[in-house]
Design a protein around this motif. Structure first.
Motif, PDB file in Angstrom:
ATOM      1  N   LYS A  93       0.157   4.275  -3.021  1.00 56.31           N
ATOM      2  CA  LYS A  93      -1.167   4.249  -2.401  1.00 56.31           C
ATOM      3  C   LYS A  93      -1.700   2.840  -2.176  1.00 56.31           C
ATOM      4  O   LYS A  93      -2.493   2.621  -1.268  1.00 56.31           O
ATOM      5  CB  LYS A  93      -2.169   5.089  -3.187  1.00 56.31           C
ATOM      6  CG  LYS A  93      -2.365   4.771  -4.641  1.00 56.31           C
ATOM      7  CD  LYS A  93      -3.429   5.712  -5.225  1.00 56.31           C
ATOM      8  CE  LYS A  93      -3.588   5.556  -6.727  1.00 56.31           C
ATOM      9  NZ  LYS A  93      -2.506   6.230  -7.473  1.00 56.31           N
ATOM     10  N   ASN A  94      -1.267   1.886  -2.972  1.00 55.34           N
ATOM     11  CA  ASN A  94      -1.713   0.507  -2.750  1.00 55.34           C
ATOM     12  C   ASN A  94      -1.241  -0.026  -1.398  1.00 55.34           C
ATOM     13  O   ASN A  94      -1.923  -0.831  -0.773  1.00 55.34           O
ATOM     14  CB  ASN A  94      -1.216  -0.402  -3.872  1.00 55.34           C
ATOM     15  CG  ASN A  94      -1.967  -0.165  -5.176  1.00 55.34           C
ATOM     16  OD1 ASN A  94      -3.122  -0.550  -5.310  1.00 55.34           O
ATOM     17  ND2 ASN A  94      -1.319   0.490  -6.128  1.00 55.34           N
ATOM     18  N   ALA A  95      -0.070   0.429  -0.961  1.00 58.02           N
ATOM     19  CA  ALA A  95       0.473  -0.029   0.317  1.00 58.02           C
ATOM     20  C   ALA A  95      -0.356   0.468   1.491  1.00 58.02           C
ATOM     21  O   ALA A  95      -0.347  -0.128   2.572  1.00 58.02           O
ATOM     22  CB  ALA A  95       1.920   0.435   0.462  1.00 58.02           C
ATOM     23  N   VAL A  96      -1.101   1.563   1.280  1.00 56.52           N
ATOM     24  CA  VAL A  96      -1.937   2.127   2.346  1.00 56.52           C
ATOM     25  C   VAL A  96      -3.001   1.141   2.799  1.00 56.52           C
ATOM     26  O   VAL A  96      -3.422   1.145   3.960  1.00 56.52           O
ATOM     27  CB  VAL A  96      -2.587   3.446   1.857  1.00 56.52           C
ATOM     28  CG1 VAL A  96      -3.639   3.940   2.829  1.00 56.52           C
ATOM     29  CG2 VAL A  96      -1.530   4.511   1.630  1.00 56.52           C
ATOM     30  N   LEU A  97      -3.425   0.275   1.902  1.00 54.15           N
ATOM     31  CA  LEU A  97      -4.488  -0.683   2.221  1.00 54.15           C
ATOM     32  C   LEU A  97      -4.090  -1.614   3.362  1.00 54.15           C
ATOM     33  O   LEU A  97      -4.952  -2.161   4.046  1.00 54.15           O
ATOM     34  CB  LEU A  97      -4.852  -1.500   0.977  1.00 54.15           C
ATOM     35  CG  LEU A  97      -5.329  -0.696  -0.243  1.00 54.15           C
ATOM     36  CD1 LEU A  97      -5.579  -1.631  -1.428  1.00 54.15           C
ATOM     37  CD2 LEU A  97      -6.588   0.090   0.089  1.00 54.15           C
ATOM     38  N   SER A  98      -2.788  -1.759   3.591  1.00 59.51           N
ATOM     39  CA  SER A  98      -2.316  -2.681   4.634  1.00 59.51           C
ATOM     40  C   SER A  98      -2.681  -2.228   6.036  1.00 59.51           C
ATOM     41  O   SER A  98      -2.685  -3.033   6.973  1.00 59.51           O
ATOM     42  CB  SER A  98      -0.797  -2.853   4.535  1.00 59.51           C
ATOM     43  OG  SER A  98      -0.138  -1.624   4.808  1.00 59.51           O
ATOM     44  N   VAL A  99      -3.002  -0.923   6.213  1.00 59.42           N
ATOM     45  CA  VAL A  99      -3.342  -0.419   7.545  1.00 59.42           C
ATOM     46  C   VAL A  99      -4.852  -0.182   7.701  1.00 59.42           C
ATOM     47  O   VAL A  99      -5.299   0.357   8.712  1.00 59.42           O
ATOM     48  CB  VAL A  99      -2.560   0.869   7.876  1.00 59.42           C
ATOM     49  CG1 VAL A  99      -1.072   0.559   8.001  1.00 59.42           C
ATOM     50  CG2 VAL A  99      -2.793   1.957   6.823  1.00 59.42           C
ATOM     51  N   SER A 100      -5.632  -0.580   6.695  1.00 55.86           N
ATOM     52  CA  SER A 100      -7.101  -0.540   6.749  1.00 55.86           C
ATOM     53  C   SER A 100      -7.677   0.810   7.204  1.00 55.86           C
ATOM     54  O   SER A 100      -8.430   0.880   8.186  1.00 55.86           O
ATOM     55  CB  SER A 100      -7.626  -1.648   7.669  1.00 55.86           C
ATOM     56  OG  SER A 100      -7.152  -2.896   7.266  1.00 55.86           O
ATOM     57  N   PRO A 101      -7.374   1.896   6.495  1.00 55.44           N
ATOM     58  CA  PRO A 101      -7.936   3.198   6.895  1.00 55.44           C
ATOM     59  C   PRO A 101      -9.426   3.288   6.581  1.00 55.44           C
ATOM     60  O   PRO A 101      -9.917   2.654   5.646  1.00 55.44           O
ATOM     61  CB  PRO A 101      -7.138   4.197   6.050  1.00 55.44           C
ATOM     62  CG  PRO A 101      -6.751   3.423   4.834  1.00 55.44           C
ATOM     63  CD  PRO A 101      -6.508   2.016   5.313  1.00 55.44           C
ATOM     64  N   GLU A 102     -10.133   4.080   7.367  1.00 60.19           N
ATOM     65  CA  GLU A 102     -11.558   4.340   7.118  1.00 60.19           C
ATOM     66  C   GLU A 102     -11.765   5.667   6.384  1.00 60.19           C
ATOM     67  O   GLU A 102     -12.742   5.838   5.669  1.00 60.19           O
ATOM     68  CB  GLU A 102     -12.315   4.382   8.443  1.00 60.19           C
ATOM     69  CG  GLU A 102     -12.278   3.073   9.221  1.00 60.19           C
ATOM     70  CD  GLU A 102     -12.813   3.257  10.623  1.00 60.19           C
ATOM     71  OE1 GLU A 102     -14.035   3.104  10.816  1.00 60.19           O
ATOM     72  OE2 GLU A 102     -11.998   3.574  11.529  1.00 60.19           O
ATOM     73  N   VAL A 103     -10.828   6.598   6.611  1.00 54.29           N
ATOM     74  CA  VAL A 103     -10.918   7.930   6.008  1.00 54.29           C
ATOM     75  C   VAL A 103      -9.590   8.285   5.350  1.00 54.29           C
ATOM     76  O   VAL A 103      -8.518   8.017   5.907  1.00 54.29           O
ATOM     77  CB  VAL A 103     -11.299   8.999   7.056  1.00 54.29           C
ATOM     78  CG1 VAL A 103     -11.166  10.403   6.479  1.00 54.29           C
ATOM     79  CG2 VAL A 103     -12.710   8.766   7.577  1.00 54.29           C
ATOM     80  N   TRP A 104      -9.679   8.900   4.167  1.00 56.39           N
ATOM     81  CA  TRP A 104      -8.502   9.332   3.415  1.00 56.39           C
ATOM     82  C   TRP A 104      -8.555  10.856   3.299  1.00 56.39           C
ATOM     83  O   TRP A 104      -9.374  11.403   2.583  1.00 56.39           O
ATOM     84  CB  TRP A 104      -8.536   8.691   2.033  1.00 56.39           C
ATOM     85  CG  TRP A 104      -7.445   9.076   1.069  1.00 56.39           C
ATOM     86  CD1 TRP A 104      -7.164  10.321   0.595  1.00 56.39           C
ATOM     87  CD2 TRP A 104      -6.514   8.193   0.433  1.00 56.39           C
ATOM     88  NE1 TRP A 104      -6.121  10.289  -0.293  1.00 56.39           N
ATOM     89  CE2 TRP A 104      -5.705   8.990  -0.413  1.00 56.39           C
ATOM     90  CE3 TRP A 104      -6.300   6.814   0.491  1.00 56.39           C
ATOM     91  CZ2 TRP A 104      -4.688   8.442  -1.195  1.00 56.39           C
ATOM     92  CZ3 TRP A 104      -5.289   6.273  -0.283  1.00 56.39           C
ATOM     93  CH2 TRP A 104      -4.503   7.071  -1.114  1.00 56.39           C
ATOM     94  N   ILE A 105      -7.685  11.555   4.031  1.00 53.74           N
ATOM     95  CA  ILE A 105      -7.586  13.011   3.906  1.00 53.74           C
ATOM     96  C   ILE A 105      -6.614  13.326   2.779  1.00 53.74           C
ATOM     97  O   ILE A 105      -5.496  12.796   2.751  1.00 53.74           O
ATOM     98  CB  ILE A 105      -7.092  13.659   5.214  1.00 53.74           C
ATOM     99  CG1 ILE A 105      -8.110  13.455   6.346  1.00 53.74           C
ATOM    100  CG2 ILE A 105      -6.840  15.154   5.015  1.00 53.74           C
ATOM    101  CD1 ILE A 105      -7.662  14.019   7.692  1.00 53.74           C
ATOM    102  N   ASP A 106      -7.034  14.172   1.839  1.00 58.63           N
ATOM    103  CA  ASP A 106      -6.189  14.475   0.683  1.00 58.63           C
ATOM    104  C   ASP A 106      -5.939  15.974   0.551  1.00 58.63           C
ATOM    105  O   ASP A 106      -6.853  16.741   0.266  1.00 58.63           O
ATOM    106  CB  ASP A 106      -6.836  13.935  -0.601  1.00 58.63           C
ATOM    107  CG  ASP A 106      -5.841  13.837  -1.743  1.00 58.63           C
ATOM    108  OD1 ASP A 106      -5.449  12.713  -2.088  1.00 58.63           O
ATOM    109  OD2 ASP A 106      -5.447  14.883  -2.294  1.00 58.63           O
ATOM    110  N   PHE A 107      -4.671  16.353   0.753  1.00 55.56           N
ATOM    111  CA  PHE A 107      -4.228  17.711   0.469  1.00 55.56           C
ATOM    112  C   PHE A 107      -2.984  17.591  -0.406  1.00 55.56           C
ATOM    113  O   PHE A 107      -1.872  17.859   0.029  1.00 55.56           O
ATOM    114  CB  PHE A 107      -3.910  18.472   1.760  1.00 55.56           C
ATOM    115  CG  PHE A 107      -5.124  18.965   2.481  1.00 55.56           C
ATOM    116  CD1 PHE A 107      -5.884  20.007   1.962  1.00 55.56           C
ATOM    117  CD2 PHE A 107      -5.522  18.387   3.682  1.00 55.56           C
ATOM    118  CE1 PHE A 107      -7.019  20.476   2.632  1.00 55.56           C
ATOM    119  CE2 PHE A 107      -6.649  18.842   4.355  1.00 55.56           C
ATOM    120  CZ  PHE A 107      -7.401  19.882   3.823  1.00 55.56           C
ATOM    121  N   THR A 108      -3.193  17.137  -1.632  1.00 54.04           N
ATOM    122  CA  THR A 108      -2.074  16.930  -2.545  1.00 54.04           C
ATOM    123  C   THR A 108      -2.067  18.044  -3.591  1.00 54.04           C
ATOM    124  O   THR A 108      -2.088  19.205  -3.263  1.00 54.04           O
ATOM    125  CB  THR A 108      -2.175  15.532  -3.193  1.00 54.04           C
ATOM    126  OG1 THR A 108      -3.474  15.368  -3.808  1.00 54.04           O
ATOM    127  CG2 THR A 108      -2.005  14.443  -2.144  1.00 54.04           C
TER     128      THR A 108
END
Length: 262
Positions: A59-74
């Protein structure tokens, strides 16, 4: 356009949400997350041919694409950490995974208020299900004798469902306290009468072939009232997920229940 990442993109709900984001002209899918994925890019999967979107394992790597919204269906055991991570990094979570404890939910809401990060945790994203819960709450003012039967597919991990619990909580706000059934009632098999929530009974059915269904059964003197909602396909949840993604970027705290954004 709203920049979105989807966690749990390989699950049934996650894959449906991923396709919804791709097809929505107001959204941009900037990444998907699955710690066990072997792919590096969505286009490696046949169903996403030509879709150039990175697959993240951490999940730390996700920061590299600068998302505004995180959809979570885990799954419940990782949802809390994912949601907390999103809030801490000023990414607005839209969470459909149920199973969070009251303490976890309170902590996440409090932290979102501190950081002024909008977000949504919804037990059910189907508009009809939200209406069903609202109607049940209204009916509970007049019919204190009520039982909930919620029915889901046999791979669902939590029981009762988040929708069932949320419905009971909403009815408890207006329902006159009452312990239902005969005072000398005896269960010949433990659990036969279902789970007890402030005198109301909740019954969980888990069978293959089902998606998500709930029936709220009221009883009165000489009459009965049944309020029921059925989701026959997971696409029924996507209008609510899309609405959540659009709304959370404009609010300053995490809310519980889609009705708060309607």
């Amino acid at each position: 356009m709203i920049r979105i990442v989807v966690a749990g993109f390989k699950g049934k709900m996650g894959s449906t949400a991923t396709k919804m984001v791709i097809e929505n002209e107001n959204f941009e899918l900037v990444g998907v997350l699955d710690p066990f994925a072997k792919e590096e890019n969505l286009k490696e999967l046949p169903e996403y041919h030509g879709v150039d979107v990175p697959v993240f394992k951490d999940k730390n790597a996700v920061l590299s694409v600068s998302p505004e919204v995180w959809i979570d269906f885990t799954i419940p055991k990782v949802t809390y950490e994912n949601t907390k991570f999103a809030i801490e990094h000023h990414i607005s979570p839209v969470v459909g995974t149920t199973g969070l404890t009251e303490e976890q939910l309170k902590e996440l809401i409090d932290r979102s208020k501190e950081l002024q990060v909008g977000g949504l945790i919804a037990p059910n994203f189907a508009i009809g299900a939200v209406l069903m819960m609202q109607f049940a709450k209204k009916a509970a003012e007049y019919f204190p004798d009520v039982e909930i039967i919620e029915l889901h597919h046999d791979n669902k991990l939590d029981a009762p469902s988040g929708t069932g619990l949320k419905t009971a909580e909403m009815m408890a706000e207006v329902r006159k306290p009452k312990k239902q059934g005969h005072p000398e009632e005896e269960e010949l098999i433990a659990g036969a009468r279902g789970a007890d929530f402030e005198g109301m009974k909740i019954h969980s059915v888990r069978l293959p072939g089902l998606i998500a269904h709930q029936q709220v059964q009221f009883g009165g003197v000489g009459e009965g009232l049944t309020i029921r909602h059925d989701s026959y396909d997971r696409s029924s949840f996507m209008s609510g997920v899309a609405l959540g993604c659009e709304k959370v970027v404009a609010i300053k705290e995490l809310v519980y229940g889609l009705e708060n954004l309607l």
